[in-house]
Motif scaffolding. Sequence first.
Motif, short mmCIF file in Angstrom:
data_model
loop_
_atom_site.label_atom_id
_atom_site.label_comp_id
_atom_site.label_asym_id
_atom_site.label_seq_id
_atom_site.Cartn_x
_atom_site.Cartn_y
_atom_site.Cartn_z
N ILE A 269 0.84 -1.20 0.00
CA ILE A 269 0.00 0.00 0.00
C ILE A 269 0.87 1.25 0.00
N LEU A 270 1.89 1.25 0.84
CA LEU A 270 2.78 2.40 0.90
C LEU A 270 3.56 2.58 -0.40
N LYS A 271 4.00 1.46 -0.99
CA LYS A 271 4.81 1.53 -2.22
C LYS A 271 3.95 1.90 -3.44
N ASN A 272 2.80 1.25 -3.58
CA ASN A 272 2.02 1.38 -4.81
C ASN A 272 0.96 2.48 -4.75
N GLU A 273 0.36 2.71 -3.59
CA GLU A 273 -0.72 3.69 -3.49
C GLU A 273 -0.24 5.04 -2.97
N LEU A 274 0.66 5.01 -2.00
CA LEU A 274 1.17 6.26 -1.43
C LEU A 274 2.53 6.64 -2.00
N MET A 275 3.02 5.85 -2.96
CA MET A 275 4.21 6.16 -3.75
C MET A 275 5.48 6.33 -2.92
N PHE A 276 5.66 5.46 -1.90
CA PHE A 276 6.87 5.50 -1.10
C PHE A 276 8.04 4.90 -1.91
N THR A 277 9.21 5.53 -1.82
CA THR A 277 10.43 4.97 -2.41
C THR A 277 11.08 4.00 -1.43
N GLU A 278 12.23 3.40 -1.84
CA GLU A 278 12.96 2.51 -0.94
C GLU A 278 13.33 3.23 0.36
N ALA A 279 13.86 4.44 0.22
CA ALA A 279 14.27 5.20 1.41
C ALA A 279 13.05 5.59 2.25
N ASP A 280 11.95 5.96 1.59
CA ASP A 280 10.73 6.31 2.32
C ASP A 280 10.22 5.13 3.14
N LEU A 281 10.18 3.96 2.50
CA LEU A 281 9.66 2.77 3.18
C LEU A 281 10.56 2.37 4.34
N GLY A 282 11.87 2.46 4.13
CA GLY A 282 12.80 2.16 5.22
C GLY A 282 12.64 3.13 6.37
N PHE A 283 12.47 4.42 6.06
CA PHE A 283 12.30 5.43 7.10
C PHE A 283 11.00 5.20 7.87
#
Length: 455
Positions: A269-283
């Motif tokens: 959901i964070l990656k595909n819908e809220l457009m999180f990058t690798e760094a965003d998801l890790g943070f």
Amino acid sequence: ETPPPLARAGGGMSVSAAGVAPSTAAASQGRYVWLIYALVSLYAFCYQLQLPLEPFLVDSLVGKGAGSTVTYGRLQSFFQVVQTVGSLAFGSLLDRYGVRVGLLVNFLACALTYSVLANTTSVAMLYLSKVPGVAVAGFLCAQTAVSQLTPDGAERVAALGRLTTAYTIGGVIGPYSGGLLGAKGDYFLSAKIAVVGSLVAAGLCLFLPGNVGRIEFRREEAAADAGRGRRAGWLQRATAILGLVGPLILAKLVTSTANSMASSSQSLILKNELMFTEADLGFFMSCQFAFGGFANGVLLAPVTRLMGGRARSVVSKCVAVMAAGYFFQAALRSSAVSFVELLPGPLQTYLFVGMAMCLSVFQYSLSTSITAENTRIVPKDMKGTLIGMEHGIFSAARIMTPSIGITILSTAGSGAVYATCGCVFLAVFAGWAALPARFLPPSSPQEKAAGKKRG
């Protein structure tokens, strides 16, 4: 005559864990507990390095799209099958051989897992990297050690809370570091670092005493057992444990199912819908762990007291709050709720992330309270088996739920995922409230004393 130090179980076996013998100095016990905290932090750091990168690694191997989503879900389910088998066996291994052996086996298995992952060139190798996970049970080992080295009651609850906080320290640094490494395009450097960290941890395990958590049979009773031809097997021990804490284990199983469904979908959901990058998801994962550590280290005790302190009250109220939280997240991600469309996109993201953080407070309180209550009730010679069962149940709950959650996500949207989780928690709340008192775990001496004072 003075009764044996631990309760009898399994056909007349009398056991004593040398790690909690009266001759063991309190200072030494404390030193071992802090070493276990350090090992758990290192274990979490190595494990969490990989998590924010895994969805992107799958994309790189199979390509972006529906195929990547399905592969990611199946990979999670496969790993949970491996973990279920391993956890159920590992608890008995801890009871028989002790925590030092268990942690050593765990970290060597971790090193093997990360070594295969660091050389992955196909989806098949990605699956193969999960196979050594059958012996990856670091947190299980640590929980068993803490339950052996601390007395029942508030001190054990606090120690288990600090243990989760120790995991959180590694969980904060790991995903953030892994996300930064992955953002540079290298999805394997973090695995190589994890190999080194796991081998260092394996070396540190040698400083633990060999008898923490290990069953030691009295000579005459061991001979009597040999005369009967056997000691209590795993099935006997598991049956005895279910007879003592069955409702609590069932509550943990069902709520873990819903939590697993939500957590397995969250990264997508964070990656595909809220457009999180690798760094965003890790943070984000690091922040979630940091907040969870704060919840365990600071908020766990007051939240538990606020909810009544007793197991029945804490379980009921935590479940109710989590049901409400999941329904709130469902509303945020559902197009059917008209007012949500009026909210700016960034505000929706902040509300979604904020609720995920808040839910972690009650999720940790629920899980830690159940574990503390279970270890209070179950005899000390069965604690490893008990905690192995808890971890096995948690892993079993996650076998199908990643695929189920991702299927719901793909067909009905993220709002439906959280609405389903809310319904599961609502059903648990209703069932727990209707459970007759005779099926609930017995009150502790402290709870009985408090009841007399109120009376």
